[in-house]
Write a protein that holds these residues in place. Sequence first.
Motif, PDB file in Angstrom:
ATOM      1  N   UNK A  18       0.818  -1.219   0.000  1.00 32.30           N
ATOM      2  CA  UNK A  18       0.000   0.000   0.000  1.00 32.30           C
ATOM      3  C   UNK A  18       0.849   1.265   0.000  1.00 32.30           C
ATOM      4  N   UNK A  19       2.120   1.183   0.413  1.00 29.65           N
ATOM      5  CA  UNK A  19       2.992   2.361   0.316  1.00 29.65           C
ATOM      6  C   UNK A  19       4.038   2.210  -0.789  1.00 29.65           C
ATOM      7  N   UNK A  20       4.412   0.993  -1.131  1.00 25.59           N
ATOM      8  CA  UNK A  20       5.403   0.807  -2.185  1.00 25.59           C
ATOM      9  C   UNK A  20       4.871   1.346  -3.517  1.00 25.59           C
ATOM     10  N   UNK A  21       3.552   1.323  -3.688  1.00 25.07           N
ATOM     11  CA  UNK A  21       2.980   1.886  -4.912  1.00 25.07           C
ATOM     12  C   UNK A  21       3.142   3.400  -4.952  1.00 25.07           C
ATOM     13  N   UNK A  90       7.841   4.423   2.849  1.00 21.39           N
ATOM     14  CA  UNK A  90       6.697   5.026   3.541  1.00 21.39           C
ATOM     15  C   UNK A  90       6.695   6.552   3.506  1.00 21.39           C
ATOM     16  N   UNK A  91       7.623   7.150   2.788  1.00 21.42           N
ATOM     17  CA  UNK A  91       7.657   8.604   2.648  1.00 21.42           C
ATOM     18  C   UNK A  91       7.426   8.991   1.180  1.00 21.42           C
ATOM     19  N   UNK A 190      -1.958   1.808   8.239  1.00 22.10           N
ATOM     20  CA  UNK A 190      -1.103   0.627   8.228  1.00 22.10           C
ATOM     21  C   UNK A 190       0.383   0.956   8.103  1.00 22.10           C
ATOM     22  N   UNK A 191       0.734   2.243   8.111  1.00 25.31           N
ATOM     23  CA  UNK A 191       2.138   2.625   7.994  1.00 25.31           C
ATOM     24  C   UNK A 191       2.813   2.450   9.350  1.00 25.31           C
ATOM     25  N   UNK A 192       3.919   1.730   9.376  1.00 35.69           N
ATOM     26  CA  UNK A 192       4.660   1.495  10.612  1.00 35.69           C
ATOM     27  C   UNK A 192       6.074   2.015  10.432  1.00 35.69           C
ATOM     28  N   UNK A 193       6.434   3.052  11.200  1.00 37.62           N
ATOM     29  CA  UNK A 193       7.783   3.591  11.153  1.00 37.62           C
ATOM     30  C   UNK A 193       8.632   2.906  12.212  1.00 37.62           C
ATOM     31  N   UNK A 194       9.812   2.435  11.824  1.00 39.78           N
ATOM     32  CA  UNK A 194      10.727   1.849  12.806  1.00 39.78           C
ATOM     33  C   UNK A 194      11.094   2.855  13.881  1.00 39.78           C
ATOM     34  N   UNK A 195      11.144   4.136  13.518  1.00 35.52           N
ATOM     35  CA  UNK A 195      11.507   5.152  14.505  1.00 35.52           C
ATOM     36  C   UNK A 195      10.497   5.232  15.638  1.00 35.52           C
ATOM     37  N   UNK A 196       9.258   4.807  15.394  1.00 30.07           N
ATOM     38  CA  UNK A 196       8.247   4.826  16.453  1.00 30.07           C
ATOM     39  C   UNK A 196       8.334   3.589  17.341  1.00 30.07           C
ATOM     40  N   UNK A 197       9.144   2.595  16.916  1.00 32.05           N
ATOM     41  CA  UNK A 197       9.245   1.344  17.663  1.00 32.05           C
ATOM     42  C   UNK A 197      10.501   1.282  18.524  1.00 32.05           C
ATOM     43  N   UNK A 232       0.602  -1.148  -8.853  1.00 35.31           N
ATOM     44  CA  UNK A 232       0.050  -0.053  -9.658  1.00 35.31           C
ATOM     45  C   UNK A 232       0.481   1.264  -9.032  1.00 35.31           C
ATOM     46  N   UNK A 233       1.445   1.974  -9.634  1.00 35.45           N
ATOM     47  CA  UNK A 233       1.917   3.233  -9.056  1.00 35.45           C
ATOM     48  C   UNK A 233       0.796   4.259  -8.942  1.00 35.45           C
ATOM     49  N   UNK A 234       0.713   4.891  -7.777  1.00 37.39           N
ATOM     50  CA  UNK A 234      -0.290   5.942  -7.567  1.00 37.39           C
ATOM     51  C   UNK A 234      -0.016   6.616  -6.230  1.00 37.39           C
ATOM     52  N   UNK A 235      -0.252   7.928  -6.185  1.00 43.22           N
ATOM     53  CA  UNK A 235      -0.251   8.644  -4.916  1.00 43.22           C
ATOM     54  C   UNK A 235      -1.664   8.627  -4.354  1.00 43.22           C
TER      55      UNK A 235
END
Length: 255
Positions: A18-21, A90-91, A190-197, A232-235
Amino acid sequence: MKSLPKVSCVCPTYGRNFVIEEALESFIRQDYKGEKELIIVNDFEKQIFHFNHPEVKIFNFKRKIKTLGMKRNIATEIASGEYILPWDDDDIHLPNRISWSVKSIINSEEEFVICNKTYDLQYNNELVLDNNGYPSTSIFTKNIFNKVNGYPVDRDAGEDNGLISKISNIKIVNITLSDVFYIYRRLSGNIVHLTTLGRNKAGTVSGGLMVQQIIDKFVKEKKIPTGEIALTPAWQRDYIKDVNSLVYKLQKNKI
């Protein structure tokens, strides 16, 4: 006129179609006129990504790579460009990211450059200016990566700062408001940042293992798909419009 150098954008990912796209869309929108490639290393064995594009190379691993430091090293070693840009999945990377970065590192005559501003998409979806230079905004030479033997292999979080700690000459470049190219996204959905863990500490679960547990939970809850996945690439939103609105507001208020 000297030709533009080849650049490699390296993108480690795990269970986050969901973010790699969005990361793909960011890459495709780049305005850089030189040769470029996006290296995606996916080690979530339950997802097999496919995307047919001459500048995109996807490597699907059948088992999880032990640490994020090792994973970044694998992706960077595969890369064939003279310059390397971390391409966090994720950015959001705005269209001028590569062109601005290449120009800045060439002008600096250094081998590792970071810009000093980013945008920050906060938990409430508000976009703000952040006067910080994150390691994920960097560009560096493949040469300096090889000289210092890459990222620390024992790091499952903070591996980017670990790489920086190995390099003596790092140039922090002032970037004008209109050129800021990076949107750092906080934890959302569903975005999980390692910095938050948190960082790896003795007696605690590593950030990478925590991510693995969270993704396994998402699979059980059927929040993310498994199997063969055609990307499928999309913002998910019009980030350029959001940025233009913020820039107008900041310039109007002379901040």
